[in-house]
Design a protein around this motif. Structure first.
Motif, PDB file in Angstrom:
ATOM      1  N   GLU A 170       0.806  -1.217   0.000  1.00  0.00           N
ATOM      2  CA  GLU A 170       0.000   0.000   0.000  1.00  0.00           C
ATOM      3  C   GLU A 170       0.846   1.277   0.000  1.00  0.00           C
ATOM      4  O   GLU A 170       0.480   2.267  -0.636  1.00  0.00           O
ATOM      5  N   LYS A 171       1.993   1.252   0.707  1.00  0.00           N
ATOM      6  CA  LYS A 171       2.702   2.499   0.999  1.00  0.00           C
ATOM      7  C   LYS A 171       4.168   2.515   0.617  1.00  0.00           C
ATOM      8  O   LYS A 171       4.801   3.567   0.683  1.00  0.00           O
ATOM      9  N   GLY A 172       4.740   1.361   0.276  1.00  0.00           N
ATOM     10  CA  GLY A 172       6.159   1.329  -0.037  1.00  0.00           C
ATOM     11  C   GLY A 172       7.006   1.110   1.203  1.00  0.00           C
ATOM     12  O   GLY A 172       6.529   1.195   2.347  1.00  0.00           O
ATOM     13  N   ALA A 173       8.294   0.837   0.971  1.00  0.00           N
ATOM     14  CA  ALA A 173       9.180   0.410   2.062  1.00  0.00           C
ATOM     15  C   ALA A 173       9.395   1.490   3.114  1.00  0.00           C
ATOM     16  O   ALA A 173       9.344   1.210   4.318  1.00  0.00           O
ATOM     17  N   ARG A 174       9.634   2.710   2.694  1.00  0.00           N
ATOM     18  CA  ARG A 174       9.989   3.731   3.678  1.00  0.00           C
ATOM     19  C   ARG A 174       8.796   4.129   4.548  1.00  0.00           C
ATOM     20  O   ARG A 174       8.942   4.314   5.755  1.00  0.00           O
ATOM     21  N   GLU A 175       7.616   4.252   3.953  1.00  0.00           N
ATOM     22  CA  GLU A 175       6.440   4.585   4.750  1.00  0.00           C
ATOM     23  C   GLU A 175       6.050   3.423   5.654  1.00  0.00           C
ATOM     24  O   GLU A 175       5.557   3.631   6.766  1.00  0.00           O
ATOM     25  N   THR A 176       6.270   2.191   5.187  1.00  0.00           N
ATOM     26  CA  THR A 176       6.043   1.035   6.051  1.00  0.00           C
ATOM     27  C   THR A 176       6.962   1.104   7.260  1.00  0.00           C
ATOM     28  O   THR A 176       6.539   0.852   8.401  1.00  0.00           O
ATOM     29  N   ALA A 177       8.219   1.455   7.034  1.00  0.00           N
ATOM     30  CA  ALA A 177       9.179   1.576   8.127  1.00  0.00           C
ATOM     31  C   ALA A 177       8.769   2.672   9.106  1.00  0.00           C
ATOM     32  O   ALA A 177       8.840   2.495  10.332  1.00  0.00           O
ATOM     33  N   ARG A 178       8.321   3.808   8.577  1.00  0.00           N
ATOM     34  CA  ARG A 178       7.889   4.907   9.455  1.00  0.00           C
ATOM     35  C   ARG A 178       6.698   4.484  10.308  1.00  0.00           C
ATOM     36  O   ARG A 178       6.627   4.804  11.502  1.00  0.00           O
ATOM     37  N   GLU A 179       5.753   3.773   9.706  1.00  0.00           N
ATOM     38  CA  GLU A 179       4.574   3.356  10.458  1.00  0.00           C
ATOM     39  C   GLU A 179       4.947   2.324  11.512  1.00  0.00           C
ATOM     40  O   GLU A 179       4.422   2.350  12.633  1.00  0.00           O
ATOM     41  N   THR A 180       5.854   1.406  11.184  1.00  0.00           N
ATOM     42  CA  THR A 180       6.314   0.431  12.178  1.00  0.00           C
ATOM     43  C   THR A 180       6.942   1.127  13.365  1.00  0.00           C
ATOM     44  O   THR A 180       6.630   0.827  14.520  1.00  0.00           O
ATOM     45  N   LEU A 181       7.827   2.078  13.096  1.00  0.00           N
ATOM     46  CA  LEU A 181       8.467   2.819  14.185  1.00  0.00           C
ATOM     47  C   LEU A 181       7.430   3.537  15.032  1.00  0.00           C
ATOM     48  O   LEU A 181       7.473   3.493  16.273  1.00  0.00           O
ATOM     49  N   SER A 182       6.458   4.173  14.387  1.00  0.00           N
ATOM     50  CA  SER A 182       5.431   4.918  15.115  1.00  0.00           C
ATOM     51  C   SER A 182       4.603   4.007  16.008  1.00  0.00           C
ATOM     52  O   SER A 182       4.331   4.333  17.168  1.00  0.00           O
ATOM     53  N   VAL A 183       4.209   2.846  15.482  1.00  0.00           N
ATOM     54  CA  VAL A 183       3.380   1.923  16.254  1.00  0.00           C
ATOM     55  C   VAL A 183       4.137   1.395  17.468  1.00  0.00           C
ATOM     56  O   VAL A 183       3.618   1.392  18.593  1.00  0.00           O
ATOM     57  N   ILE A 184       5.372   0.952  17.257  1.00  0.00           N
ATOM     58  CA  ILE A 184       6.128   0.360  18.370  1.00  0.00           C
ATOM     59  C   ILE A 184       6.519   1.438  19.385  1.00  0.00           C
ATOM     60  O   ILE A 184       6.457   1.208  20.596  1.00  0.00           O
ATOM     61  N   ALA A 185       6.871   2.623  18.909  1.00  0.00           N
ATOM     62  CA  ALA A 185       7.219   3.711  19.826  1.00  0.00           C
ATOM     63  C   ALA A 185       6.021   4.150  20.654  1.00  0.00           C
ATOM     64  O   ALA A 185       6.180   4.654  21.773  1.00  0.00           O
ATOM     65  N   GLY A 186       4.822   3.961  20.127  1.00  0.00           N
ATOM     66  CA  GLY A 186       3.620   4.360  20.838  1.00  0.00           C
ATOM     67  C   GLY A 186       3.161   3.375  21.893  1.00  0.00           C
ATOM     68  O   GLY A 186       2.214   3.667  22.638  1.00  0.00           O
ATOM     69  N   MET A 187       3.821   2.244  21.989  1.00  0.00           N
ATOM     70  CA  MET A 187       3.433   1.251  22.996  1.00  0.00           C
ATOM     71  C   MET A 187       3.903   1.692  24.380  1.00  0.00           C
ATOM     72  O   MET A 187       4.785   2.549  24.525  1.00  0.00           O
ATOM     73  N   ALA A 188       3.311   1.081  25.393  1.00  0.00           N
ATOM     74  CA  ALA A 188       3.547   1.515  26.767  1.00  0.00           C
ATOM     75  C   ALA A 188       5.009   1.374  27.200  1.00  0.00           C
ATOM     76  O   ALA A 188       5.471   2.093  28.079  1.00  0.00           O
ATOM     77  N   GLY A 189       5.754   0.469  26.561  1.00  0.00           N
ATOM     78  CA  GLY A 189       7.132   0.208  26.972  1.00  0.00           C
ATOM     79  C   GLY A 189       8.152   1.219  26.502  1.00  0.00           C
ATOM     80  O   GLY A 189       9.325   1.142  26.894  1.00  0.00           O
ATOM     81  N   GLY A 190       7.750   2.160  25.650  1.00  0.00           N
ATOM     82  CA  GLY A 190       8.713   3.133  25.153  1.00  0.00           C
ATOM     83  C   GLY A 190       9.747   2.493  24.245  1.00  0.00           C
ATOM     84  O   GLY A 190       9.515   1.458  23.641  1.00  0.00           O
TER      85      GLY A 190
END
Length: 313
Positions: free
Chosen positions: A200-220
């Motif tokens: 849907e979004k390509g490699a770089r946007e996929t990477a950005r979304e992965t970082l955003s999702v994991i960074a948003g978790m309670a564990g920091g």
């Protein structure tokens, strides 16, 4: 169907949800915590009423602080002969309301349905029937099967695997370096979520979304580690974290050029050492059915399969 009422519940009405009855004896839909400890919210819990009888129910969930539900993870379509139609109608009503103006659901996006299943659900007639009812109702409501995952658990009692010393680990502190590495890792990924976003979004946007999702978790992000081999070449990344309930590896991946050498074992082992040093009593993870390299890695390290989860989108 005209005799049915579909509506969300307020906080003081949650007893209606329990009026439906217990979860199936087959274990389909079973959660590791009771309803009252899973932080379901008013307006996100729905029932189908036929008179005073609750004939179907659905619970949508989101992490603490979120403005919209992330998933549908409690759904019982009922037991009557029209259960598929009733369950589908309940889901259509709930999804329509949660996607209406005034809710924070983003355009074109809706909560996935997470159906929790026993590990042997296909081999047991009772579990297969209960699962099939829920899948059929969800599909009739417009969802479709995306992926099935193995749910996995590790505790220190299973034995902490030793570090092999092949890799050097450093903290992942720079976003752009993490995004660069994640974008490389998505190439040839067997993970369904990665592949879906990549298309849907390509490699770089996929990477950005992965970082955003994991960074948003309670564990920091203090536990995230970049891995390099003896030459200093980046090999992969592991992103240990926590959700609202337990420790988990938010993401683990190996650069394509370094796959086939068992480095996933080193990455997961590093995460378990970090968790153990912090006193975590258990780690819960999952991997897609069909991602055989990752499944084999978790097995070698000592994880045990606790069940399966089918995701419909």
């Amino acid at each position: 169907m005209s005799d049915l009422l579909f509506r969300p519940l307020e906080a003081d009405e949650f007893e209606l949800f329990h009026r439906y009855g217990p979860l199936p004896a087959s274990g389909v839909g079973a959660r590791h915590l009771p309803f009252d400890e899973l932080d379901y919210r008013p307006g996100w819990v729905w029932v189908a009423l036929r008179g005073d009888d609750v004939v179907a129910r659905a619970g949508f969930w989101g992490p603490r602080g979120s403005e919209r539900p992330m998933s549908l993870d409690w759904f019982d379509p009922g037991l009557g002969p029209d259960r598929i139609e009733v369950g589908a109608a309940l889901l259509r009503a709930a999804y329509a309301a949660l996607s209406a103006p005034g809710h924070a659901t983003r355009a074109g996006e809706r909560p996935d349905y997470h159906l929790f299943l026993p590990a042997d659900w296909r081999e047991r007639p009772d579990a297969f029937a209960d699962a099939t009812d829920r899948i059929r109702a969800a599909e009739e409501a417009g969802l479709h099967r995306s992926v099935e995952r193995l749910n996995l658990r590790w505790t220190p009692e299973y034995g902490l695997p030793p570090r092999q010393g092949r890799l050097t680990f450093t903290r992942a502190v720079d976003d752009e370096s993490v995004i660069d590495l994640l974008a490389r890792i998505t190439e040839g990924s067997l993970d369904a979520w990665d592949r879906r976003l990549l298309a849907e979004k390509g490699a770089r946007e996929t990477a950005r979304e992965t970082l955003s999702v994991i960074a948003g978790m309670a564990g920091g992000r203090d536990r995230w580690r970049l891995a390099r081999d003896a030459s200093g070449e980046p090999v992969g990344i592991v992103m240990p974290t926590r959700n609202d309930e337990f420790a988990t590896i938010g993401y683990v991946g190996v650069v394509p050029a370094h796959r086939g050498h068992g480095y996933a074992d080193d990455l997961v082992t590093e995460a378990l050492h970090i968790f153990t040093a912090e006193g975590e009593l258990e780690v819960r993870d999952n991997t897609d059915v069909g991602n055989t390299p990752m499944e084999a890695s978790f097995a070698r390290i000592g994880y045990r399969v606790t069940g399966r989860r089918m995701i419909l989108i």
